[in-house]
Design a protein around this motif. Sequence first.
Motif, PDB file in Angstrom:
ATOM      1  N   LEU A   1       7.768  53.761  28.674  1.00  0.00           N
ATOM      2  CA  LEU A   1       7.602  52.839  27.541  1.00  0.00           C
ATOM      3  C   LEU A   1       6.131  52.577  27.263  1.00  0.00           C
ATOM      4  CD1 LEU A   1      10.370  50.208  28.354  1.00  0.00           C
ATOM      5  CD2 LEU A   1      10.356  51.794  26.417  1.00  0.00           C
TER       6      LEU A   1
ATOM      7  N   ASP B   1      17.151  43.537  20.472  1.00  0.00           N
ATOM      8  CA  ASP B   1      16.914  44.758  19.694  1.00  0.00           C
ATOM      9  C   ASP B   1      16.904  44.451  18.192  1.00  0.00           C
ATOM     10  OD1 ASP B   1      16.704  46.358  21.964  1.00  0.00           O
ATOM     11  OD2 ASP B   1      18.778  47.079  21.844  1.00  0.00           O
ATOM     12  N   ARG B   2      17.833  43.589  17.755  1.00  0.00           N
ATOM     13  CA  ARG B   2      17.877  43.221  16.333  1.00  0.00           C
ATOM     14  C   ARG B   2      16.623  42.441  15.928  1.00  0.00           C
ATOM     15  NH1 ARG B   2      23.177  42.207  17.791  1.00  0.00           N
ATOM     16  NH2 ARG B   2      22.859  39.952  17.816  1.00  0.00           N
TER      17      ARG B   2
ATOM     18  N   GLN C   1      10.410  48.006  17.120  1.00  0.00           N
ATOM     19  CA  GLN C   1      10.470  47.895  18.575  1.00  0.00           C
ATOM     20  C   GLN C   1      11.904  47.713  19.049  1.00  0.00           C
ATOM     21  OE1 GLN C   1       7.502  48.493  20.130  1.00  0.00           O
ATOM     22  NE2 GLN C   1       6.880  48.748  18.003  1.00  0.00           N
ATOM     23  N   THR C   2      12.067  47.728  20.370  1.00  0.00           N
ATOM     24  CA  THR C   2      13.341  47.442  21.029  1.00  0.00           C
ATOM     25  C   THR C   2      13.096  46.300  22.009  1.00  0.00           C
ATOM     26  OG1 THR C   2      12.881  48.930  22.874  1.00  0.00           O
ATOM     27  CG2 THR C   2      14.015  49.892  20.953  1.00  0.00           C
ATOM     28  N   SER C   3      14.164  45.789  22.589  1.00  0.00           N
ATOM     29  CA  SER C   3      14.016  44.734  23.603  1.00  0.00           C
ATOM     30  C   SER C   3      13.124  45.190  24.749  1.00  0.00           C
ATOM     31  CB  SER C   3      15.385  44.345  24.167  1.00  0.00           C
ATOM     32  OG  SER C   3      16.124  43.634  23.225  1.00  0.00           O
TER      33      SER C   3
ATOM     34  N   THR D   1      20.405  41.631  25.082  1.00  0.00           N
ATOM     35  CA  THR D   1      19.653  42.858  24.803  1.00  0.00           C
ATOM     36  C   THR D   1      19.892  43.308  23.361  1.00  0.00           C
ATOM     37  OG1 THR D   1      19.690  43.538  27.109  1.00  0.00           O
ATOM     38  CG2 THR D   1      19.321  45.277  25.471  1.00  0.00           C
ATOM     39  N   ALA D   2      21.146  43.266  22.922  1.00  0.00           N
ATOM     40  CA  ALA D   2      21.463  43.659  21.543  1.00  0.00           C
ATOM     41  C   ALA D   2      20.787  42.722  20.544  1.00  0.00           C
ATOM     42  CB  ALA D   2      22.976  43.670  21.330  1.00  0.00           C
TER      43      ALA D   2
ATOM     44  N   ALA E   1      13.645  42.636  17.319  1.00  0.00           N
ATOM     45  CA  ALA E   1      12.459  43.493  17.428  1.00  0.00           C
ATOM     46  C   ALA E   1      12.456  44.640  16.418  1.00  0.00           C
ATOM     47  CB  ALA E   1      12.352  44.050  18.849  1.00  0.00           C
ATOM     48  N   LYS E   2      13.622  44.987  15.888  1.00  0.00           N
ATOM     49  CA  LYS E   2      13.746  46.165  15.016  1.00  0.00           C
ATOM     50  C   LYS E   2      12.836  46.128  13.783  1.00  0.00           C
ATOM     51  CE  LYS E   2      17.044  49.197  12.818  1.00  0.00           C
ATOM     52  NZ  LYS E   2      18.450  49.535  12.645  1.00  0.00           N
TER      53      LYS E   2
ATOM     54  N   ARG F   1      10.771  47.538  24.819  1.00  0.00           N
ATOM     55  CA  ARG F   1       9.376  47.658  24.394  1.00  0.00           C
ATOM     56  C   ARG F   1       8.764  46.269  24.200  1.00  0.00           C
ATOM     57  NH1 ARG F   1       8.820  52.959  20.798  1.00  0.00           N
ATOM     58  NH2 ARG F   1       7.155  51.719  19.931  1.00  0.00           N
ATOM     59  N   TRP F   2       9.544  45.338  23.663  1.00  0.00           N
ATOM     60  CA  TRP F   2       9.101  43.961  23.464  1.00  0.00           C
ATOM     61  C   TRP F   2       8.697  43.326  24.796  1.00  0.00           C
ATOM     62  CZ3 TRP F   2      13.162  39.917  21.428  1.00  0.00           C
ATOM     63  CH2 TRP F   2      12.594  38.645  21.381  1.00  0.00           C
TER      64      TRP F   2
END
Length: 166
Positions: free
Chosen positions: A87, A44-45, A52-54, A40-41, A47-48, A56-57
Amino acid sequence: MDEIHNRQHVVKLNRPERTMEGDVFSSFAITALRLAGHLTAAGDRLAKPEGQTSARWQVLAAARRSDMSVAQIARALGLARQGVQRLADVLEREGLIAYADNPQHQRAKLVRLTAEGAARLGAIEIAQAGWANELGAAFTSAELDAARVVMARVMEMLEADEVPVD
């Protein structure tokens, strides 16, 4: 000192016995949960840069796959419908998805990816491909496939409620 020893003894007495397989499965589960956090982290990196975030992706990717309602997306992702709805509403306000009429259900709108949503999703997927290729190179295809098969079997069992949770 004696009080600490007595408390430790009580903890050991109240701890349920597990089989060797139960111990190994518990270690597997803890490792899987830790892995999920790391994935997840990393997501997030990745998608940032596209804002976006994981989470939202995942919704953007589901919207691209086919015409699905929020409830169908939530089921496919194993998430709560309310969370996916929140979301989706944000993504819709940002113009990344659009709601469309659903011929199967009057109230449950279909979620569709917009051109802007597709562009953002495409950029994330380009970054993800390089990341996945680099990590994947550290393993054989057989190793990764064996791990995937075990995880899929555990998910199937949990989804089917084959193992009671007391």
